[in-house]
Design a protein around this motif. Structure first.
Motif, PDB file in Angstrom:
ATOM      1  N   SER A  34     -38.127  -6.979  50.510  1.00 20.77           N
ATOM      2  CA  SER A  34     -39.271  -7.474  50.069  1.00 20.77           C
ATOM      3  C   SER A  34     -40.275  -6.284  50.227  1.00 20.77           C
ATOM      4  O   SER A  34     -40.044  -5.199  50.927  1.00 20.77           O
ATOM      5  CB  SER A  34     -40.035  -8.466  50.733  1.00 20.77           C
ATOM      6  OG  SER A  34     -40.150  -8.356  51.962  1.00 20.77           O
ATOM      7  N   TYR A  35     -41.224  -6.223  49.129  1.00 24.32           N
ATOM      8  CA  TYR A  35     -41.985  -5.272  49.120  1.00 24.32           C
ATOM      9  C   TYR A  35     -43.558  -5.791  48.644  1.00 24.32           C
ATOM     10  O   TYR A  35     -43.663  -6.612  47.796  1.00 24.32           O
ATOM     11  CB  TYR A  35     -41.693  -4.291  47.975  1.00 24.32           C
ATOM     12  CG  TYR A  35     -42.686  -3.108  47.484  1.00 24.32           C
ATOM     13  CD1 TYR A  35     -42.670  -2.132  48.196  1.00 24.32           C
ATOM     14  CD2 TYR A  35     -43.337  -3.073  46.542  1.00 24.32           C
ATOM     15  CE1 TYR A  35     -43.577  -0.960  48.203  1.00 24.32           C
ATOM     16  CE2 TYR A  35     -44.453  -1.970  46.299  1.00 24.32           C
ATOM     17  CZ  TYR A  35     -44.261  -1.010  47.037  1.00 24.32           C
ATOM     18  OH  TYR A  35     -45.413  -0.011  46.727  1.00 24.32           O
ATOM     19  N   VAL A  36     -44.439  -5.030  49.569  1.00 18.20           N
ATOM     20  CA  VAL A  36     -45.821  -5.778  49.400  1.00 18.20           C
ATOM     21  C   VAL A  36     -46.673  -4.534  48.255  1.00 18.20           C
ATOM     22  O   VAL A  36     -46.725  -3.516  48.694  1.00 18.20           O
ATOM     23  CB  VAL A  36     -46.666  -5.796  50.640  1.00 18.20           C
ATOM     24  CG1 VAL A  36     -48.104  -6.381  50.494  1.00 18.20           C
ATOM     25  CG2 VAL A  36     -45.969  -6.818  51.347  1.00 18.20           C
ATOM     26  N   HIS A  37     -46.868  -4.968  47.273  1.00 19.46           N
ATOM     27  CA  HIS A  37     -47.680  -4.106  46.241  1.00 19.46           C
ATOM     28  C   HIS A  37     -49.175  -3.932  46.781  1.00 19.46           C
ATOM     29  O   HIS A  37     -49.611  -4.656  47.572  1.00 19.46           O
ATOM     30  CB  HIS A  37     -47.796  -4.683  44.761  1.00 19.46           C
ATOM     31  CG  HIS A  37     -46.154  -4.667  44.246  1.00 19.46           C
ATOM     32  ND1 HIS A  37     -45.787  -3.780  43.355  1.00 19.46           N
ATOM     33  CD2 HIS A  37     -45.363  -5.710  44.550  1.00 19.46           C
ATOM     34  CE1 HIS A  37     -44.584  -4.035  43.211  1.00 19.46           C
ATOM     35  NE2 HIS A  37     -44.097  -5.087  43.855  1.00 19.46           N
ATOM     36  N   ASP A  38     -49.594  -2.870  46.312  1.00 19.74           N
ATOM     37  CA  ASP A  38     -51.199  -2.664  46.628  1.00 19.74           C
ATOM     38  C   ASP A  38     -51.879  -3.682  46.223  1.00 19.74           C
ATOM     39  O   ASP A  38     -52.946  -3.791  46.874  1.00 19.74           O
ATOM     40  CB  ASP A  38     -51.435  -1.125  45.697  1.00 19.74           C
ATOM     41  CG  ASP A  38     -50.817  -0.023  46.468  1.00 19.74           C
ATOM     42  OD1 ASP A  38     -50.388  -0.291  47.665  1.00 19.74           O
ATOM     43  OD2 ASP A  38     -50.993   1.087  45.731  1.00 19.74           O
ATOM     44  N   ASP A  39     -51.592  -4.376  45.303  1.00 16.68           N
ATOM     45  CA  ASP A  39     -52.547  -5.650  44.841  1.00 16.68           C
ATOM     46  C   ASP A  39     -52.266  -7.049  45.633  1.00 16.68           C
ATOM     47  O   ASP A  39     -52.882  -7.916  45.319  1.00 16.68           O
ATOM     48  CB  ASP A  39     -52.389  -6.051  43.343  1.00 16.68           C
ATOM     49  CG  ASP A  39     -50.968  -6.299  42.894  1.00 16.68           C
ATOM     50  OD1 ASP A  39     -50.160  -6.379  43.841  1.00 16.68           O
ATOM     51  OD2 ASP A  39     -50.702  -6.461  41.845  1.00 16.68           O
ATOM     52  N   GLY A  40     -51.328  -6.751  46.566  1.00 23.04           N
ATOM     53  CA  GLY A  40     -51.002  -7.811  47.560  1.00 23.04           C
ATOM     54  C   GLY A  40     -49.956  -8.733  47.104  1.00 23.04           C
ATOM     55  O   GLY A  40     -49.660  -9.702  47.910  1.00 23.04           O
ATOM     56  N   TRP A  41     -49.252  -8.600  45.921  1.00 20.45           N
ATOM     57  CA  TRP A  41     -48.094  -8.987  45.554  1.00 20.45           C
ATOM     58  C   TRP A  41     -46.959  -9.024  46.250  1.00 20.45           C
ATOM     59  O   TRP A  41     -46.486  -7.727  46.613  1.00 20.45           O
ATOM     60  CB  TRP A  41     -47.661  -8.853  44.020  1.00 20.45           C
ATOM     61  CG  TRP A  41     -46.385  -9.347  43.715  1.00 20.45           C
ATOM     62  CD1 TRP A  41     -45.906 -10.556  43.845  1.00 20.45           C
ATOM     63  CD2 TRP A  41     -45.500  -8.804  42.557  1.00 20.45           C
ATOM     64  NE1 TRP A  41     -44.712 -10.799  43.111  1.00 20.45           N
ATOM     65  CE2 TRP A  41     -44.434  -9.724  42.479  1.00 20.45           C
ATOM     66  CE3 TRP A  41     -45.717  -7.565  41.903  1.00 20.45           C
ATOM     67  CZ2 TRP A  41     -43.599  -9.401  41.473  1.00 20.45           C
ATOM     68  CZ3 TRP A  41     -44.592  -7.150  41.022  1.00 20.45           C
ATOM     69  CH2 TRP A  41     -43.648  -8.294  40.606  1.00 20.45           C
ATOM     70  N   LEU A  42     -46.414  -9.834  46.967  1.00 21.33           N
ATOM     71  CA  LEU A  42     -45.123  -9.829  47.687  1.00 21.33           C
ATOM     72  C   LEU A  42     -43.830  -9.927  46.929  1.00 21.33           C
ATOM     73  O   LEU A  42     -43.659 -11.059  46.622  1.00 21.33           O
ATOM     74  CB  LEU A  42     -45.082 -10.616  49.140  1.00 21.33           C
ATOM     75  CG  LEU A  42     -43.833 -10.648  49.711  1.00 21.33           C
ATOM     76  CD1 LEU A  42     -43.590  -9.348  50.466  1.00 21.33           C
ATOM     77  CD2 LEU A  42     -43.857 -11.807  50.789  1.00 21.33           C
ATOM     78  N   GLU A  43     -43.261  -8.707  46.310  1.00 20.29           N
ATOM     79  CA  GLU A  43     -42.131  -9.042  45.521  1.00 20.29           C
ATOM     80  C   GLU A  43     -40.962  -9.059  46.345  1.00 20.29           C
ATOM     81  O   GLU A  43     -40.637  -8.215  47.365  1.00 20.29           O
ATOM     82  CB  GLU A  43     -41.978  -7.415  44.713  1.00 20.29           C
ATOM     83  CG  GLU A  43     -40.852  -7.919  43.589  1.00 20.29           C
ATOM     84  CD  GLU A  43     -40.749  -6.513  42.711  1.00 20.29           C
ATOM     85  OE1 GLU A  43     -40.120  -6.733  42.005  1.00 20.29           O
ATOM     86  OE2 GLU A  43     -41.575  -5.752  43.162  1.00 20.29           O
ATOM     87  N   ILE A  44     -40.113 -10.077  46.269  1.00 18.76           N
ATOM     88  CA  ILE A  44     -38.845 -10.259  46.856  1.00 18.76           C
ATOM     89  C   ILE A  44     -37.662  -9.400  45.993  1.00 18.76           C
ATOM     90  O   ILE A  44     -37.526  -9.976  44.848  1.00 18.76           O
ATOM     91  CB  ILE A  44     -38.487 -11.782  47.114  1.00 18.76           C
ATOM     92  CG1 ILE A  44     -39.464 -12.545  47.833  1.00 18.76           C
ATOM     93  CG2 ILE A  44     -36.964 -12.119  47.590  1.00 18.76           C
ATOM     94  CD1 ILE A  44     -39.763 -12.155  49.091  1.00 18.76           C
ATOM     95  N   GLN A  45     -37.042  -8.607  46.597  1.00 16.43           N
ATOM     96  CA  GLN A  45     -36.180  -7.868  45.796  1.00 16.43           C
ATOM     97  C   GLN A  45     -34.792  -8.263  46.338  1.00 16.43           C
ATOM     98  O   GLN A  45     -34.429  -8.921  47.391  1.00 16.43           O
ATOM     99  CB  GLN A  45     -36.354  -6.428  46.232  1.00 16.43           C
ATOM    100  CG  GLN A  45     -37.703  -5.910  45.582  1.00 16.43           C
ATOM    101  CD  GLN A  45     -38.159  -4.478  46.159  1.00 16.43           C
ATOM    102  OE1 GLN A  45     -37.597  -4.046  47.254  1.00 16.43           O
ATOM    103  NE2 GLN A  45     -39.099  -3.835  45.390  1.00 16.43           N
ATOM    104  N   ASN A  46     -33.889  -7.892  45.475  1.00 12.97           N
ATOM    105  CA  ASN A  46     -32.394  -8.220  46.046  1.00 12.97           C
ATOM    106  C   ASN A  46     -32.348  -9.694  46.022  1.00 12.97           C
ATOM    107  O   ASN A  46     -31.371 -10.093  46.899  1.00 12.97           O
ATOM    108  CB  ASN A  46     -31.710  -7.441  47.201  1.00 12.97           C
ATOM    109  CG  ASN A  46     -32.134  -5.807  47.130  1.00 12.97           C
ATOM    110  OD1 ASN A  46     -31.671  -5.471  46.147  1.00 12.97           O
ATOM    111  ND2 ASN A  46     -32.454  -5.389  48.255  1.00 12.97           N
TER     112      ASN A  46
END
Length: 176
Positions: free
Chosen positions: A33-45
């Protein structure tokens, strides 16, 4: 979270212990996962094979069924929601949102609160706020485990929601 007495502690051991079974430990050790600067927690893989996805969906359904066996409609919470909306309206535009979920999760929810949308629509009408119900578009956005949008659907959902809010704000300004 609903089950905490001290939600503002940082770090918060109470959160960890009370929510242990729902914590995603794998994401700590793997770059999932990656937390973007705008707060979006993107689940990767996110796995794309049907066996793993079905397993993830079954796990979420099991957790949700456990919640559903304990949850019930709460007039107190509906009252507090109305009070919260009234308070927030003093500070800006308020909209309520129901996120897209799988049809299975929606069915589980309907099992313990059959008229949820009608109750929320009634509050929104009374408070004169918009209600964007994305469960009415079951196949428009992909949820990989029943509850969480995949990255592509997350971006589409964000655009759709932003456009809906923008249109609602413009309409309300025209109607003044």
């Amino acid at each position: 979270p609903h089950n905490m007495k001290y939600p503002s502690m940082n770090p918060n051991p109470e959160y960890f212990f009370k929510n242990f079974s729902y914590f995603h430990f794998k994401s700590i050790f793997r770059k999932m996962s990656y937390v973007h600067d705008d707060g979006w927690l993107e689940i990767q893989n996110i796995p794309i094979d049907s066996t793993t996805l079905k397993s993830m969906q079954a796990d979420e359904q099991k957790i949700y069924l456990g919640f559903a066996s304990k949850w019930k409609k709460s007039p107190y919470r509906l009252q507090k929601l109305e009070e919260t909306i009234a308070y927030l309206k003093q500070h800006g535009t308020v909209v309520l949102l129901r996120m897209p979920v799988s049809s299975t999760i929606l069915h589980i929810e309907a099992g313990f609160w059959t008229n949820f949308d009608a109750d929320i629509e009634e509050i929104c009408e009374k408070q004169k706020v918009a209600y964007f119900n994305y469960t009415k578009r079951p196949h428009h956005f992909e949820v990989f485990d029943g509850l969480h949008l995949n990255s592509k659907s997350g971006a589409l959902f964000t655009k759709s929601l932003s456009d809906s809010i923008r249109l609602k704000v413009i309409q309300s300004q025209i109607n003044k």
